[in-house]
Every structure is written in C-alpha cells, then in structure tokens.
Design a protein around this motif. Structure first.
Motif, PDB file in Angstrom:
ATOM      1  N   MET A  44      97.063  47.140 -41.132  1.00 17.26           N
ATOM      2  CA  MET A  44      96.877  48.436 -40.533  1.00 17.26           C
ATOM      3  C   MET A  44      95.442  48.631 -40.057  1.00 17.26           C
ATOM      4  O   MET A  44      95.207  49.355 -39.122  1.00 17.26           O
ATOM      5  CB  MET A  44      97.260  49.525 -41.510  1.00 17.26           C
ATOM      6  N   ARG A  45      94.538  47.954 -40.711  1.00 19.72           N
ATOM      7  CA  ARG A  45      93.143  48.073 -40.284  1.00 19.72           C
ATOM      8  C   ARG A  45      92.905  47.393 -38.941  1.00 19.72           C
ATOM      9  O   ARG A  45      91.964  47.727 -38.249  1.00 19.72           O
ATOM     10  CB  ARG A  45      92.226  47.477 -41.343  1.00 19.72           C
ATOM     11  N   ASP A  46      93.762  46.420 -38.604  1.00 19.49           N
ATOM     12  CA  ASP A  46      93.606  45.738 -37.318  1.00 19.49           C
ATOM     13  C   ASP A  46      93.718  46.715 -36.156  1.00 19.49           C
ATOM     14  O   ASP A  46      92.970  46.614 -35.186  1.00 19.49           O
ATOM     15  CB  ASP A  46      94.664  44.649 -37.146  1.00 19.49           C
ATOM     16  N   ALA A  47      94.655  47.644 -36.246  1.00 15.83           N
ATOM     17  CA  ALA A  47      94.844  48.607 -35.163  1.00 15.83           C
ATOM     18  C   ALA A  47      93.617  49.491 -35.007  1.00 15.83           C
ATOM     19  O   ALA A  47      93.122  49.697 -33.893  1.00 15.83           O
ATOM     20  CB  ALA A  47      96.079  49.460 -35.431  1.00 15.83           C
ATOM     21  N   ALA A  48      93.094  49.988 -36.108  1.00 12.96           N
ATOM     22  CA  ALA A  48      91.889  50.826 -36.061  1.00 12.96           C
ATOM     23  C   ALA A  48      90.706  50.022 -35.565  1.00 12.96           C
ATOM     24  O   ALA A  48      89.905  50.506 -34.756  1.00 12.96           O
ATOM     25  CB  ALA A  48      91.606  51.417 -37.438  1.00 12.96           C
ATOM     26  N   ALA A  75      86.455  40.694 -29.173  1.00 14.45           N
ATOM     27  CA  ALA A  75      87.009  40.850 -30.521  1.00 14.45           C
ATOM     28  C   ALA A  75      88.255  41.751 -30.492  1.00 14.45           C
ATOM     29  O   ALA A  75      89.261  41.450 -31.147  1.00 14.45           O
ATOM     30  CB  ALA A  75      85.961  41.410 -31.466  1.00 14.45           C
ATOM     31  N   GLY A  76      88.200  42.827 -29.720  1.00 18.75           N
ATOM     32  CA  GLY A  76      89.352  43.720 -29.595  1.00 18.75           C
ATOM     33  C   GLY A  76      90.534  43.039 -28.934  1.00 18.75           C
ATOM     34  O   GLY A  76      91.681  43.184 -29.369  1.00 18.75           O
ATOM     35  N   VAL A  77      90.272  42.302 -27.880  1.00 21.93           N
ATOM     36  CA  VAL A  77      91.327  41.568 -27.170  1.00 21.93           C
ATOM     37  C   VAL A  77      91.948  40.521 -28.093  1.00 21.93           C
ATOM     38  O   VAL A  77      93.168  40.336 -28.103  1.00 21.93           O
ATOM     39  CB  VAL A  77      90.763  40.924 -25.880  1.00 21.93           C
ATOM     40  N   ASP A  78      91.127  39.856 -28.897  1.00 20.13           N
ATOM     41  CA  ASP A  78      91.653  38.856 -29.829  1.00 20.13           C
ATOM     42  C   ASP A  78      92.628  39.488 -30.830  1.00 20.13           C
ATOM     43  O   ASP A  78      93.668  38.916 -31.130  1.00 20.13           O
ATOM     44  CB  ASP A  78      90.516  38.161 -30.576  1.00 20.13           C
ATOM     45  N   ILE A  79      92.285  40.668 -31.322  1.00 21.79           N
ATOM     46  CA  ILE A  79      93.177  41.369 -32.253  1.00 21.79           C
ATOM     47  C   ILE A  79      94.487  41.734 -31.559  1.00 21.79           C
ATOM     48  O   ILE A  79      95.578  41.515 -32.093  1.00 21.79           O
ATOM     49  CB  ILE A  79      92.494  42.627 -32.827  1.00 21.79           C
ATOM     50  N   LEU A  80      94.387  42.294 -30.352  1.00 19.93           N
ATOM     51  CA  LEU A  80      95.604  42.686 -29.623  1.00 19.93           C
ATOM     52  C   LEU A  80      96.490  41.481 -29.319  1.00 19.93           C
ATOM     53  O   LEU A  80      97.716  41.549 -29.459  1.00 19.93           O
ATOM     54  CB  LEU A  80      95.236  43.410 -28.332  1.00 19.93           C
ATOM     55  N   ASN A  81      95.876  40.369 -28.908  1.00 17.44           N
ATOM     56  CA  ASN A  81      96.657  39.172 -28.600  1.00 17.44           C
ATOM     57  C   ASN A  81      97.326  38.604 -29.851  1.00 17.44           C
ATOM     58  O   ASN A  81      98.456  38.119 -29.786  1.00 17.44           O
ATOM     59  CB  ASN A  81      95.793  38.117 -27.929  1.00 17.44           C
ATOM     60  N   ALA A  82      96.631  38.674 -30.983  1.00 16.25           N
ATOM     61  CA  ALA A  82      97.225  38.195 -32.232  1.00 16.25           C
ATOM     62  C   ALA A  82      98.456  39.025 -32.592  1.00 16.25           C
ATOM     63  O   ALA A  82      99.487  38.482 -33.007  1.00 16.25           O
ATOM     64  CB  ALA A  82      96.195  38.237 -33.357  1.00 16.25           C
ATOM     65  N   ASN A 118     107.610  45.463 -41.779  1.00 20.50           N
ATOM     66  CA  ASN A 118     106.753  46.651 -41.735  1.00 20.50           C
ATOM     67  C   ASN A 118     106.213  46.989 -40.354  1.00 20.50           C
ATOM     68  O   ASN A 118     105.137  47.560 -40.222  1.00 20.50           O
ATOM     69  CB  ASN A 118     105.587  46.531 -42.723  1.00 20.50           C
ATOM     70  N   LEU A 119     106.922  46.634 -39.311  1.00 23.74           N
ATOM     71  CA  LEU A 119     106.484  46.953 -37.955  1.00 23.74           C
ATOM     72  C   LEU A 119     106.243  48.444 -37.782  1.00 23.74           C
ATOM     73  O   LEU A 119     105.296  48.863 -37.135  1.00 23.74           O
ATOM     74  CB  LEU A 119     107.515  46.467 -36.932  1.00 23.74           C
ATOM     75  N   ILE A 120     107.078  49.252 -38.405  1.00 20.96           N
ATOM     76  CA  ILE A 120     106.943  50.691 -38.277  1.00 20.96           C
ATOM     77  C   ILE A 120     105.687  51.198 -38.975  1.00 20.96           C
ATOM     78  O   ILE A 120     105.098  52.184 -38.569  1.00 20.96           O
ATOM     79  CB  ILE A 120     108.196  51.395 -38.839  1.00 20.96           C
ATOM     80  N   ALA A 121     105.242  50.498 -40.017  1.00 17.32           N
ATOM     81  CA  ALA A 121     104.111  50.967 -40.819  1.00 17.32           C
ATOM     82  C   ALA A 121     102.770  50.854 -40.096  1.00 17.32           C
ATOM     83  O   ALA A 121     101.817  51.523 -40.469  1.00 17.32           O
ATOM     84  CB  ALA A 121     104.055  50.205 -42.131  1.00 17.32           C
ATOM     85  N   ILE A 122     102.675  50.018 -39.083  1.00 12.75           N
ATOM     86  CA  ILE A 122     101.379  49.862 -38.421  1.00 12.75           C
ATOM     87  C   ILE A 122     101.065  51.077 -37.557  1.00 12.75           C
ATOM     88  O   ILE A 122     101.954  51.818 -37.169  1.00 12.75           O
ATOM     89  CB  ILE A 122     101.310  48.568 -37.574  1.00 12.75           C
ATOM     90  N   GLN A 123      99.837  51.251 -37.289  1.00  8.36           N
ATOM     91  CA  GLN A 123      99.388  52.375 -36.470  1.00  8.36           C
ATOM     92  C   GLN A 123      99.522  51.985 -34.990  1.00  8.36           C
ATOM     93  O   GLN A 123      98.536  51.691 -34.321  1.00  8.36           O
ATOM     94  CB  GLN A 123      97.952  52.735 -36.838  1.00  8.36           C
ATOM     95  N   ILE A 124     100.725  51.989 -34.506  1.00 10.58           N
ATOM     96  CA  ILE A 124     101.015  51.511 -33.154  1.00 10.58           C
ATOM     97  C   ILE A 124     100.269  52.292 -32.080  1.00 10.58           C
ATOM     98  O   ILE A 124      99.884  51.733 -31.059  1.00 10.58           O
ATOM     99  CB  ILE A 124     102.533  51.472 -32.897  1.00 10.58           C
ATOM    100  N   HIS A 125     100.044  53.570 -32.310  1.00  9.22           N
ATOM    101  CA  HIS A 125      99.337  54.360 -31.296  1.00  9.22           C
ATOM    102  C   HIS A 125      97.905  53.863 -31.113  1.00  9.22           C
ATOM    103  O   HIS A 125      97.368  53.896 -30.010  1.00  9.22           O
ATOM    104  CB  HIS A 125      99.361  55.846 -31.669  1.00  9.22           C
ATOM    105  N   LEU A 146      96.930  50.699 -31.463  1.00  6.22           N
ATOM    106  CA  LEU A 146      97.019  49.474 -30.671  1.00  6.22           C
ATOM    107  C   LEU A 146      97.209  49.808 -29.191  1.00  6.22           C
ATOM    108  O   LEU A 146      96.592  49.199 -28.321  1.00  6.22           O
ATOM    109  CB  LEU A 146      98.174  48.601 -31.160  1.00  6.22           C
ATOM    110  N   ALA A 147      98.059  50.791 -28.918  1.00  5.99           N
ATOM    111  CA  ALA A 147      98.292  51.200 -27.531  1.00  5.99           C
ATOM    112  C   ALA A 147      97.028  51.779 -26.903  1.00  5.99           C
ATOM    113  O   ALA A 147      96.701  51.463 -25.751  1.00  5.99           O
ATOM    114  CB  ALA A 147      99.424  52.222 -27.473  1.00  5.99           C
TER     115      ALA A 147
END
Length: 82
Positions: free
Chosen positions: A1-5, A25-32, A54-61, A63-64
């Motif tokens: 979840m910290r990856d999204a933030a 660094a941000g692009v690397d996280i998104l691509n991962a 746990n796909l629902i548990a991540i902070q998808i907004h 990432l978007a």
C-alpha cells in the motif's frame, strides 16, 4: 500500500522541481504494479475472484493520480497492449 503513496509523492516531487530521478522512481513503481496486477475475474457463480491477492486493498486512486501526473514525463511510456 505504501507503493501507491510513494508513486504519487514521487510524481509530485518530479512535477514541481522537475528532477527526473523522482519521475524514474515513480514510473518504476507504476510499471512494477502494471506487471503484477492482471485484473480481476468473475466466477461462473458471479462472485468476484481476486487473482492478485488483495487487489481491492491497495490505494488504487493514488496509483491513478501518480500515472496522471507522470503521463507528461518523457520517461513514461504506455505499456504495449496485450
């Protein structure tokens, strides 16, 4: 979840001062995450099946939002269609 933030914060750190190391660094996280998350499945009984655990548990907004900020970065390229 910290990856999204982290991705979102790195995107902002890139956008405001323009330091490409933050964008990378941000692009690397998104691509991962793009490689890891393959979507979701609805079973024959109509119930939601999460193949990504746990796909629902991540902070998808977040990432978007990170992707929206970074889409103008030259380091970011859209993934090829599957």
């Amino acid at each position: 979840m910290r990856d999204a933030a982290s991705a979102y914060q790195l995107a902002l750190r890139w956008k405001i001062p323009g330091d490409d190391s933050y964008a990378k660094a941000g692009v690397d996280i998104l691509n991962a995450w793009a490689k890891k998350c393959t979507g979701y499945i609805v079973g024959s009984d109509g119930k939601f099946i999460d193949p990504n655990e746990n796909l629902i548990a991540i902070q998808i907004h977040q990432l978007a939002n990170a992707a929206e900020v970074l889409r103008t970065c030259l380091l970011y390229t859209s993934p090829s269609p599957r």
